[in-house]
Design a protein around this motif. Sequence first.
Motif, PDB file in Angstrom:
ATOM      1  N   VAL A 118       0.842  -1.193   0.000  1.00 39.55           N
ATOM      2  CA  VAL A 118       0.000   0.000   0.000  1.00 39.55           C
ATOM      3  C   VAL A 118       0.878   1.244   0.000  1.00 39.55           C
ATOM      4  O   VAL A 118       1.737   1.406   0.863  1.00 39.55           O
ATOM      5  N   VAL A 119       0.667   2.098  -0.987  1.00 39.48           N
ATOM      6  CA  VAL A 119       1.373   3.379  -1.068  1.00 39.48           C
ATOM      7  C   VAL A 119       0.375   4.468  -0.689  1.00 39.48           C
ATOM      8  O   VAL A 119      -0.582   4.707  -1.420  1.00 39.48           O
ATOM      9  N   PRO A 120       0.580   5.152   0.422  1.00 38.39           N
ATOM     10  CA  PRO A 120      -0.406   6.139   0.873  1.00 38.39           C
ATOM     11  C   PRO A 120      -0.220   7.512   0.229  1.00 38.39           C
ATOM     12  O   PRO A 120       0.872   7.863  -0.224  1.00 38.39           O
ATOM     13  N   LEU A 121      -1.300   8.260   0.183  1.00 40.06           N
ATOM     14  CA  LEU A 121      -1.232   9.683  -0.141  1.00 40.06           C
ATOM     15  C   LEU A 121      -0.884  10.388   1.173  1.00 40.06           C
ATOM     16  O   LEU A 121      -1.714  10.472   2.075  1.00 40.06           O
ATOM     17  N   LEU A 122       0.357  10.870   1.288  1.00 39.44           N
ATOM     18  CA  LEU A 122       0.839  11.410   2.558  1.00 39.44           C
ATOM     19  C   LEU A 122       0.420  12.852   2.800  1.00 39.44           C
ATOM     20  O   LEU A 122       0.312  13.282   3.946  1.00 39.44           O
ATOM     21  N   ALA A 123       0.226  13.617   1.728  1.00 33.07           N
ATOM     22  CA  ALA A 123      -0.106  15.036   1.908  1.00 33.07           C
ATOM     23  C   ALA A 123      -0.739  15.589   0.650  1.00 33.07           C
ATOM     24  O   ALA A 123      -0.460  15.132  -0.461  1.00 33.07           O
ATOM     25  N   SER A 124      -1.583  16.577   0.842  1.00 29.85           N
ATOM     26  CA  SER A 124      -2.159  17.336  -0.252  1.00 29.85           C
ATOM     27  C   SER A 124      -1.872  18.799   0.041  1.00 29.85           C
ATOM     28  O   SER A 124      -2.436  19.388   0.966  1.00 29.85           O
ATOM     29  N   SER A 176       6.129  31.971   6.445  1.00 36.86           N
ATOM     30  CA  SER A 176       4.688  32.050   6.746  1.00 36.86           C
ATOM     31  C   SER A 176       4.204  30.699   7.247  1.00 36.86           C
ATOM     32  O   SER A 176       3.476  29.982   6.548  1.00 36.86           O
ATOM     33  N   PRO A 177       4.607  30.319   8.453  1.00 37.11           N
ATOM     34  CA  PRO A 177       4.283  28.970   8.943  1.00 37.11           C
ATOM     35  C   PRO A 177       2.798  28.683   9.066  1.00 37.11           C
ATOM     36  O   PRO A 177       2.401  27.514   9.112  1.00 37.11           O
ATOM     37  N   GLN A 178       1.953  29.740   9.125  1.00 40.39           N
ATOM     38  CA  GLN A 178       0.512  29.527   9.232  1.00 40.39           C
ATOM     39  C   GLN A 178      -0.169  29.411   7.875  1.00 40.39           C
ATOM     40  O   GLN A 178      -1.380  29.154   7.811  1.00 40.39           O
ATOM     41  N   ASP A 179       0.572  29.618   6.801  1.00 41.30           N
ATOM     42  CA  ASP A 179       0.014  29.451   5.465  1.00 41.30           C
ATOM     43  C   ASP A 179      -0.455  28.002   5.292  1.00 41.30           C
ATOM     44  O   ASP A 179       0.137  27.066   5.845  1.00 41.30           O
ATOM     45  N   ALA A 180      -1.517  27.808   4.523  1.00 39.12           N
ATOM     46  CA  ALA A 180      -2.085  26.462   4.362  1.00 39.12           C
ATOM     47  C   ALA A 180      -1.069  25.483   3.784  1.00 39.12           C
ATOM     48  O   ALA A 180      -0.993  24.321   4.213  1.00 39.12           O
ATOM     49  N   ALA A 181      -0.270  25.927   2.802  1.00 33.52           N
ATOM     50  CA  ALA A 181       0.752  25.056   2.219  1.00 33.52           C
ATOM     51  C   ALA A 181       1.832  24.729   3.242  1.00 33.52           C
ATOM     52  O   ALA A 181       2.297  23.588   3.334  1.00 33.52           O
ATOM     53  N   ALA A 182       2.241  25.728   4.021  1.00 32.67           N
ATOM     54  CA  ALA A 182       3.258  25.504   5.049  1.00 32.67           C
ATOM     55  C   ALA A 182       2.768  24.502   6.082  1.00 32.67           C
ATOM     56  O   ALA A 182       3.518  23.617   6.523  1.00 32.67           O
ATOM     57  N   ARG A 183       1.518  24.617   6.488  1.00 38.45           N
ATOM     58  CA  ARG A 183       0.967  23.677   7.467  1.00 38.45           C
ATOM     59  C   ARG A 183       0.926  22.254   6.902  1.00 38.45           C
ATOM     60  O   ARG A 183       1.222  21.282   7.604  1.00 38.45           O
ATOM     61  N   ALA A 184       0.583  22.131   5.622  1.00 38.97           N
ATOM     62  CA  ALA A 184       0.537  20.805   5.003  1.00 38.97           C
ATOM     63  C   ALA A 184       1.931  20.182   4.921  1.00 38.97           C
ATOM     64  O   ALA A 184       2.103  18.977   5.165  1.00 38.97           O
ATOM     65  N   ILE A 185       2.928  20.996   4.588  1.00 40.18           N
ATOM     66  CA  ILE A 185       4.299  20.482   4.493  1.00 40.18           C
ATOM     67  C   ILE A 185       4.838  20.136   5.876  1.00 40.18           C
ATOM     68  O   ILE A 185       5.533  19.135   6.059  1.00 40.18           O
ATOM     69  N   THR A 186       4.503  20.943   6.875  1.00 40.10           N
ATOM     70  CA  THR A 186       4.931  20.652   8.243  1.00 40.10           C
ATOM     71  C   THR A 186       4.315  19.338   8.724  1.00 40.10           C
ATOM     72  O   THR A 186       4.981  18.524   9.379  1.00 40.10           O
TER      73      THR A 186
END
Length: 379
Positions: free
Chosen positions: A319-325, A346-356
């Motif tokens: 199984v290969v999971p989708l880890l992040a969007s 910009s750690p609160q940016d939506a992309a930053a939160r997803a990468i974190t």
Amino acid sequence: MTTDSLRDRLVAAVGAVTDPELRRPLSELGMVRRADVAGTTAQVEIALTIVGCPAAARIEQDVRDAAASVAGVDAVDLELSVMTPAERADLIERLRGVRHMPFTPDSLTRVIAVTSGKGGVGKSSLTANLAVALARRGLRVGLVDADVHGFSIPGILGLTDADGHVTRPTRIDDLIVPPVAHDVKAISIGMFLREGEERSAVAWRGPMLHRTVQQFLTDVYFGDLDILLLDMPPGTGDIAISVGQLLPHAEVLVVTTPQPAAADVAVRSGLVARQTGQRVVGVVENMAPLTLPDGTVLELFGSGGGQVVADQLSLGGEVVPLLASVPLSPSLRTAGDSGIPVVVASPQDAAARAITALAETIAAQGRGLAGRRLDISVR
């Protein structure tokens, strides 16, 4: 207080100063040639690794501060010299150890190749931000810009000056010490081009590309790493094959956009990695739908492509999971252009939160024991 005890404390204080490039104490590196006291004056000699050492000013200040902090020292007499060829050779041997290829299956370093089927999916921006997010969690992280023809990691990490000149690595004879940005040790072919050629094209074919990747893995001193990330070029060409040969135990993170055209090609990159013995640990969907301030959702590149790639790579019970969007983000783009990754800017940016969150998931997975030799003896 005896002179001997004062000297001992001086030796300990000075020896504990860390070289900002090699990230190890000066005492371990053999850089403290002399540390003595005359009355209340500390007399210290530090042997720098090379002439014109870029870290000289930082080392000098840190050593002065350390010596001055010792109770009983009222003045510091500091001399900076340079290691002899024999001392440098001894240092390089200690740093390299006995391993020629440090990132073997027996290594404790987790190697993750970030790949994509096609260009323009934001793979390099994602890789750089992921590296910084992992480092901000306290992990020791290295980053190899293996996209030789389309290198961009130095710019994204801010390893350039105002004129666009790329920060150079430090050379200690034939040992290469990578520059550090945001606590990530990074290396890129852009750091070796002659000044003024940073924007020129690198027109190399297979053998040169293979040798470059091999040198990045063997001649660059990363020290002890928890994770080494490789920003791979798009597609399944020479470098993908070379990395498969040099690092068959590496894990692979596949990046795609939601668009079917990108998803279809991304599947191929995962299949090629698997053919070389590498394991696909997950898929990241970049440029995913963005929620606008009024609540509407902008699906610029469609939706669902990441899950499609994960499903198609889940073969034979693996199984290969989708880890992040990671959603579309103007901040992600502008931060990369400014040299301050979005997870910092910009750690609160939506992309930053997803990468974190992705970094947290990857850090939690840990390094498996499969294929690693354990030095255990049974009595």
